[in-house]
Design a protein around this motif. Structure first.
Motif, PDB file in Angstrom:
ATOM      1  N   VAL A  74       7.550  14.603  18.253  1.00  0.00           N
ATOM      2  CA  VAL A  74       6.382  14.710  17.569  1.00  0.00           C
ATOM      3  C   VAL A  74       5.328  14.596  18.373  1.00  0.00           C
ATOM      4  CG1 VAL A  74       4.793  14.054  15.623  1.00  0.00           C
ATOM      5  CG2 VAL A  74       7.309  14.253  15.302  1.00  0.00           C
ATOM      6  N   PHE A  75       5.631  13.438  19.394  1.00  0.00           N
ATOM      7  CA  PHE A  75       4.459  13.223  20.346  1.00  0.00           C
ATOM      8  C   PHE A  75       4.300  14.123  21.428  1.00  0.00           C
ATOM      9  CE2 PHE A  75       3.834  10.995  24.596  1.00  0.00           C
ATOM     10  CZ  PHE A  75       2.351  10.424  24.013  1.00  0.00           C
ATOM     11  N   ARG A  76       5.339  14.729  21.761  1.00  0.00           N
ATOM     12  CA  ARG A  76       5.177  16.040  22.638  1.00  0.00           C
ATOM     13  C   ARG A  76       4.446  17.169  22.114  1.00  0.00           C
ATOM     14  NH1 ARG A  76      10.873  14.977  23.802  1.00  0.00           N
ATOM     15  NH2 ARG A  76      11.279  16.685  22.429  1.00  0.00           N
ATOM     16  N   ARG A  77       4.644  17.353  20.906  1.00  0.00           N
ATOM     17  CA  ARG A  77       3.828  18.344  20.160  1.00  0.00           C
ATOM     18  C   ARG A  77       2.522  18.030  19.997  1.00  0.00           C
ATOM     19  NH1 ARG A  77       6.206  22.624  18.047  1.00  0.00           N
ATOM     20  NH2 ARG A  77       8.419  22.669  18.153  1.00  0.00           N
ATOM     21  N   ALA A  78       2.223  16.830  19.745  1.00  0.00           N
ATOM     22  CA  ALA A  78       0.738  16.184  19.842  1.00  0.00           C
ATOM     23  C   ALA A  78      -0.073  16.216  21.118  1.00  0.00           C
ATOM     24  CB  ALA A  78       0.772  14.764  19.274  1.00  0.00           C
ATOM     25  N   GLN A  79       0.860  16.078  22.323  1.00  0.00           N
ATOM     26  CA  GLN A  79      -0.033  16.233  23.606  1.00  0.00           C
ATOM     27  C   GLN A  79      -0.179  17.727  23.897  1.00  0.00           C
ATOM     28  OE1 GLN A  79      -0.521  13.483  25.645  1.00  0.00           O
ATOM     29  NE2 GLN A  79      -0.421  12.464  23.610  1.00  0.00           N
ATOM     30  N   GLU A 109       1.886   6.984  22.293  1.00  0.00           N
ATOM     31  CA  GLU A 109       3.146   7.228  21.790  1.00  0.00           C
ATOM     32  C   GLU A 109       3.188   6.085  20.933  1.00  0.00           C
ATOM     33  OE1 GLU A 109       7.851   7.716  23.430  1.00  0.00           O
ATOM     34  OE2 GLU A 109       6.145   7.081  24.848  1.00  0.00           O
ATOM     35  N   THR A 110       2.520   4.769  21.018  1.00  0.00           N
ATOM     36  CA  THR A 110       2.677   3.852  19.967  1.00  0.00           C
ATOM     37  C   THR A 110       2.003   4.476  18.492  1.00  0.00           C
ATOM     38  OG1 THR A 110       2.612   2.271  21.550  1.00  0.00           O
ATOM     39  CG2 THR A 110       2.102   1.529  19.490  1.00  0.00           C
ATOM     40  N   ASP A 111       0.963   5.196  18.706  1.00  0.00           N
ATOM     41  CA  ASP A 111       0.062   5.607  17.548  1.00  0.00           C
ATOM     42  C   ASP A 111       1.304   6.685  16.790  1.00  0.00           C
ATOM     43  OD1 ASP A 111      -2.073   4.347  18.285  1.00  0.00           O
ATOM     44  OD2 ASP A 111      -2.997   5.845  19.253  1.00  0.00           O
TER      45      ASP A 111
END
Length: 561
Positions: free
Chosen positions: A384-389, A404-406
């Motif tokens: 999910v983090f990769r997609r958010a970036q 990433e903490t968020d």
């Protein structure tokens, strides 16, 4: 904390006059956003005495913050310490609100009030003393409130709200939350709270009964491999009695599903047959095994279909989630990233929460199972983090606005996200809104708390026509009763409602005469501060949008307008 000064003989002689002015309470909250950080206050410490005072102060602060973190965590406390709150009018209700924000350590507050302290103020406001009479009310209240917590910054503006808006129209844009008190009326044993905001998103709602995310019906590969590697029939009794109940439950669930066309047990009869299947294995053992008993009890809550909850579907299908812009909030960017994850890597499921409940088990076996869930949750969060970036890059936004903490926090609480959209007070006062029908329905019950809302709206009408509050002057109480009754009747007629069944409430409002009772102010102040902290920390579901408190019966009611 300063204590109120004792009443002078002059005040005692005027008790009849102040009896009206010691009742009633009203507050309004307006939500806005602010990204400014907290400024550090530094002080050079000289000498042992100052060092001891510093240590004692820091120890007291740390103990208080520990209690706060139990409620909203480190990140919630950080948000609180960075927040800036503006209070309009240092009334009893207003100072009680700030008291409940200063004590847990809000970053800073500013009081806007152009009035001077009167004897009436001293009689009902705990944060004004006898020496402050005829002084700036904003300044006097600020000084006493700052005594509660030396780590909080406080300021005041000795101007009326009208003058301030004329001179500095953008003044309130600098605050996290703006609280208005005594903007229109406050009456007797009735407390009123109205929250106004455009949109508020919550990641940590802290539900009372959170459903476990165990995926026993659709186990991910690492979980399936871990459980399949354990053969219950080959274990010795000691090991058999310390297998985590999730493993037991999964294995017997698979047996049950093989016997029932692959479906999950849903009815009581089906679940009871699964329990019987689990109990059968215990026959012949020296004593009942606690882990098997836990598995039997967990049938009710640990076995359910893993689906995306309906309220989360609505968030993921929201226009703000689907169509992102360069101005989209980080919440909606993370929601879009999660939506894309569900449609791809997640294969229709939300990111795994990654936690398991406590259970009777050997420590090494429990930790191994816990690690399986934790590893999968980390993989999901990373995806999910990769997609958010990628989304941030497409929107030309800085990559560091979502850490990433968020994202891990967002994924951990993926099933409990909450979005609420508010309404403006101007919309509330529009006769054409559907609220009028709801009001009419509630007024059919003569004991409904809605009657107090009607009274307050009637007072608004009274003030707009006569430029004074009903019952404000002793010699006008009786004539004001007639005037207020006419205002309320006209208002109800415009709403399509019938007349009130009795005039007792009209008489009570006029008897109170726009007065403020400290006990009511303290109650409403505590309620308002609680809601403010929810907005600042973005935790817990906030009130939407009106609360009315009847101090006579100690009842509260919430309404949406």
């Amino acid at each position: 904390m300063a204590s109120p000064a004792p009443k002078s003989p002059e005040l005692t002689d005027k008790n009849k006059k102040y009896d009206r002015q010691l009742r009633g309470s009203k507050a309004e909250i307006v939500w806005s956003c602010d990204e400014d950080g907290k400024e550090e206050n530094t002080k050079e410490i000289n000498g042992d005495e100052e060092l001891r005072e510093k240590i004692a102060r820091e120890t007291k602060k740390e103990m208080g913050e520990i209690d706060n973190r139990k409620l909203w965590g480190d990140h919630g406390q950080t948000a609180l310490e960075q927040a800036k709150v503006c209070l309009i009018n240092a009334t009893a209700t207003g100072t009680e609100i700030l008291k409940s924000l200063v004590l847990p350590g809000i970053g800073a507050f500013t009081i806007v009030d152009g009035k001077k302290v009167t004897e009436e103020d001293i009689g009902c406001n705990f944060f004004l003393d006898g020496d402050s009479c005829n002084k700036s009310r904003a300044q006097a209240a600020t000084q006493l409130l700052l005594e509660l917590n030396p780590d909080v910054r406080g300021d005041y503006v000795d101007e009326s709200i009208e003058q301030l808006l004329e001179n500095s129209p953008d003044f309130f844009n600098n605050f996290t939350v703006v609280v208005g008190t005594a903007l229109t009326e406050s009456y007797g044993f009735v407390g009123y709270l109205r929250i106004q905001f455009i949109e508020h998103t919550v990641i940590e709602t802290h539900p009372d009964n959170q459903i476990s995310d165990l995926r026993l019906d659709v186990p991910f590969s690492e979980l399936k491999n871990h459980i399949d590697a354990i053969n219950l029939s080959s274990l010795e009794y000691k090991d058999h009695a310390h297998v985590p109940y999730l493993i037991i439950l999964y294995k017997y669930l698979q047996q049950w599903r093989q016997q029932n066309e692959g479906r999950l047990p849903k009815t009581y009869k089906e679940k009871e047959s699964l329990r019987t299947l689990i109990r059968t294995d215990e026959n012949g053992l020296p004593e009942p095994e606690e882990n098997f008993e836990e598995a039997i009890k967990a049938v009710n809550y640990a076995i359910s279909s893993t689906v995306v909850p309906q309220h989360i579907k609505e968030i993921l299908d929201d226009e703000c989630c689907i169509n992102l812009t360069s101005k989209s909030k980080s919440f909606w960017i993370m929601a879009k990233a999660m939506r894309d994850f569900v449609d791809n890597e997640g294969e229709g499921f939300l990111p795994l929460r990654g936690s398991i409940p406590d259970m009777t088990a050997e420590t090494s076996r429990y930790i191994a199972l816990q690690q399986v869930y934790h590893n999968q949750a980390s993989k999901d969060a990373e995806a999910v983090f990769r997609r958010a970036q990628q989304l941030l890059h497409q929107l030309n936004q800085p990559s560091d606005i979502i850490t990433e903490t968020d994202l891990k926090l967002f994924c951990k609480h993926a099933t409990d996200l909450h979005v609420v959209r508010g309404t403006s007070v101007s919309d509330e006062y529009d006769f054409k809104t559907p609220n009028m029908q709801n009001i009419a329905a509630m007024l059919e019950n003569p004991e409904s708390t809605m009657i107090y809302y009607v009274m307050l709206r009637g007072v608004d009408r009274f003030y707009s026509e006569y430029n004074t509050y009903p019952g404000e002057f002793d010699d006008q109480v009786e004539p004001d009763i007639v005037k207020l009754k006419a205002c309320v009747s006209k208002l109800l007629s415009e709403w399509g409602c019938g007349p009130l069944a009795k005039d007792d409430y009209v008489h009570e409002v006029c008897r109170c005469g726009a007065a403020e009772l400290h006990s009511v102010a303290a109650f409403i102040g505590g309620c308002a501060a609680q809601e403010i902290i929810k907005f600042i920390t973005q935790q817990y579901k906030p009130l939407n949008n009106t609360l009315i408190y009847d101090a006579i019966t100690s009842n509260t009611a919430t309404f949406v307008f």
